[in-house]
Design a protein around this motif. Structure first.
Motif, short mmCIF file in Angstrom:
data_model
loop_
_atom_site.label_atom_id
_atom_site.label_comp_id
_atom_site.label_asym_id
_atom_site.label_seq_id
_atom_site.Cartn_x
_atom_site.Cartn_y
_atom_site.Cartn_z
N ASP A 141 -1.09 -8.14 -4.54
CA ASP A 141 -2.34 -8.63 -3.75
C ASP A 141 -2.25 -10.08 -3.35
O ASP A 141 -2.30 -10.54 -2.27
N LYS A 142 -1.72 -10.86 -4.34
CA LYS A 142 -1.41 -12.08 -4.14
C LYS A 142 -0.32 -12.61 -3.25
O LYS A 142 -0.45 -13.62 -2.62
N LYS A 143 0.74 -11.84 -3.57
CA LYS A 143 1.90 -12.26 -2.72
C LYS A 143 1.99 -11.40 -1.45
O LYS A 143 2.52 -12.27 -0.47
N TYR A 144 1.59 -10.39 -1.00
CA TYR A 144 1.70 -9.54 0.21
C TYR A 144 0.53 -9.59 1.32
O TYR A 144 0.85 -9.15 2.39
N LEU A 145 -0.79 -9.95 0.62
CA LEU A 145 -1.71 -9.43 1.53
C LEU A 145 -2.37 -10.96 1.94
O LEU A 145 -2.46 -11.78 1.13
N PRO A 146 -2.88 -10.92 3.21
CA PRO A 146 -3.37 -12.40 3.29
C PRO A 146 -4.56 -12.58 2.82
O PRO A 146 -5.48 -11.60 2.45
N MET A 197 -2.85 4.18 1.44
CA MET A 197 -3.23 2.75 2.14
C MET A 197 -2.03 1.82 2.09
O MET A 197 -2.01 1.00 3.16
N ALA A 198 -1.24 1.69 1.28
CA ALA A 198 -0.18 0.80 1.14
C ALA A 198 0.80 0.95 2.34
O ALA A 198 1.17 0.17 3.30
N ILE A 199 0.93 2.42 2.60
CA ILE A 199 1.67 2.92 3.95
C ILE A 199 0.87 2.34 5.16
O ILE A 199 1.68 1.89 6.04
N TYR A 200 -0.41 2.54 5.31
CA TYR A 200 -1.12 2.37 6.34
C TYR A 200 -1.03 0.95 6.58
O TYR A 200 -0.81 0.30 7.67
N VAL A 201 -1.33 -0.02 5.52
CA VAL A 201 -1.42 -1.73 5.70
C VAL A 201 0.06 -1.86 5.98
O VAL A 201 0.03 -3.04 6.94
N SER A 202 1.09 -1.26 5.71
CA SER A 202 2.17 -1.85 5.95
C SER A 202 2.62 -1.81 7.65
O SER A 202 3.42 -2.58 8.26
N THR A 203 1.94 -0.77 8.20
CA THR A 203 2.36 -0.46 9.80
C THR A 203 1.31 -1.89 10.25
O THR A 203 2.01 -2.20 11.32
N LYS A 218 -9.39 -5.39 3.35
CA LYS A 218 -10.20 -5.70 2.21
C LYS A 218 -10.36 -4.29 1.55
O LYS A 218 -10.39 -4.48 0.29
N ALA A 219 -10.36 -3.30 2.18
CA ALA A 219 -10.66 -2.18 1.64
C ALA A 219 -9.50 -1.77 0.43
O ALA A 219 -9.23 -1.29 -0.56
N PHE A 220 -8.04 -2.18 1.12
CA PHE A 220 -6.71 -1.86 0.44
C PHE A 220 -6.86 -2.88 -1.11
O PHE A 220 -6.28 -2.35 -1.72
N LYS A 221 -7.47 -3.96 -0.82
CA LYS A 221 -7.60 -5.08 -1.85
C LYS A 221 -8.60 -4.43 -2.89
O LYS A 221 -8.29 -4.41 -4.05
N ILE A 222 -9.59 -3.74 -2.58
CA ILE A 222 -10.43 -3.12 -3.49
C ILE A 222 -10.07 -1.90 -4.13
O ILE A 222 -9.82 -1.99 -5.41
N VAL A 223 -9.16 -1.07 -3.54
CA VAL A 223 -8.72 0.00 -4.05
C VAL A 223 -7.45 -0.51 -5.09
O VAL A 223 -7.34 0.13 -6.09
N SER A 224 -6.61 -1.59 -4.60
CA SER A 224 -5.57 -2.02 -5.46
C SER A 224 -6.29 -2.55 -6.69
O SER A 224 -5.64 -2.39 -7.80
N VAL A 225 -7.35 -3.36 -6.77
CA VAL A 225 -8.13 -3.83 -7.91
C VAL A 225 -8.61 -2.61 -9.04
O VAL A 225 -8.38 -2.72 -10.05
N LEU A 226 -9.19 -1.54 -8.22
CA LEU A 226 -9.67 -0.67 -8.96
C LEU A 226 -8.37 0.27 -9.65
O LEU A 226 -8.56 0.87 -10.97
N GLU A 227 -7.39 0.43 -8.88
CA GLU A 227 -6.18 1.36 -9.24
C GLU A 227 -5.65 0.41 -10.59
O GLU A 227 -5.39 1.30 -11.51
N ALA A 228 -5.62 -0.68 -10.57
CA ALA A 228 -5.09 -1.67 -11.48
C ALA A 228 -5.98 -1.56 -12.80
O ALA A 228 -5.46 -1.04 -13.82
N LEU A 229 -7.23 -1.59 -12.59
CA LEU A 229 -8.15 -1.50 -13.50
C LEU A 229 -8.21 -0.22 -14.23
O LEU A 229 -8.18 -0.15 -15.66
N SER A 230 -7.99 0.72 -13.43
CA SER A 230 -8.03 2.13 -14.08
C SER A 230 -6.76 2.35 -14.77
O SER A 230 -6.92 3.05 -15.88
N PHE A 231 -5.57 1.62 -14.59
CA PHE A 231 -4.19 2.06 -15.10
C PHE A 231 -4.36 1.17 -16.38
O PHE A 231 -3.96 1.88 -17.40
N LEU A 232 -4.99 -0.01 -16.65
CA LEU A 232 -5.05 -0.69 -17.80
C LEU A 232 -6.04 0.03 -18.74
O LEU A 232 -6.00 0.18 -19.97
#
Length: 93
Positions: free
Chosen positions: A88-93, A56-62, A6-20
């Motif tokens: 997020d949609k393709k690889y996270l549960p 977090m992607a590296i950690y979640v991958s493990t 869940k934390a990775f999903k939040i960071v993922s969305v924030l990272e995407a929004l900051s990039f946009l």
């Protein structure tokens, strides 16, 4: 494990929004209207979120036992404007 994902999903969305925000608003302000202040602040936030996303992607991958290929795809998604949403949609549960 669920809290980490869940934390990775939040960071993922924030990272995407900051990039946009950086690409769509801050950069035009800097280069068209000569107002570089927003790039400084949004760029710093995006940089921190980008590094956090990678870590977090590296950690979640493990945790999720992703293959090396999947991890590389998820990391490459971080450099595309809407990539983290796809990961997020393709690889996270």
């Amino acid at each position: 494990m669920e809290k980490t994902i869940k934390a990775f999903k939040i960071v993922s969305v924030l990272e995407a929004l900051s990039f946009l925000l950086l690409l769509g608003i801050a950069m035009p302000l800097k280069y068209i209207w000569d107002m570089p202040e927003m790039v400084k602040h949004v760029g710093m936030a995006h940089g921190v979120l980008f590094m956090l996303y990678i870590a977090m992607a590296i950690y979640v991958s493990t945790l999720l036992k992703w293959s090396g290929k999947t991890l590389i795809i998820v990391i490459l998604c971080s450099v595309l404007p809407f990539g983290p949403f796809y990961a997020d949609k393709k690889y996270l549960p």
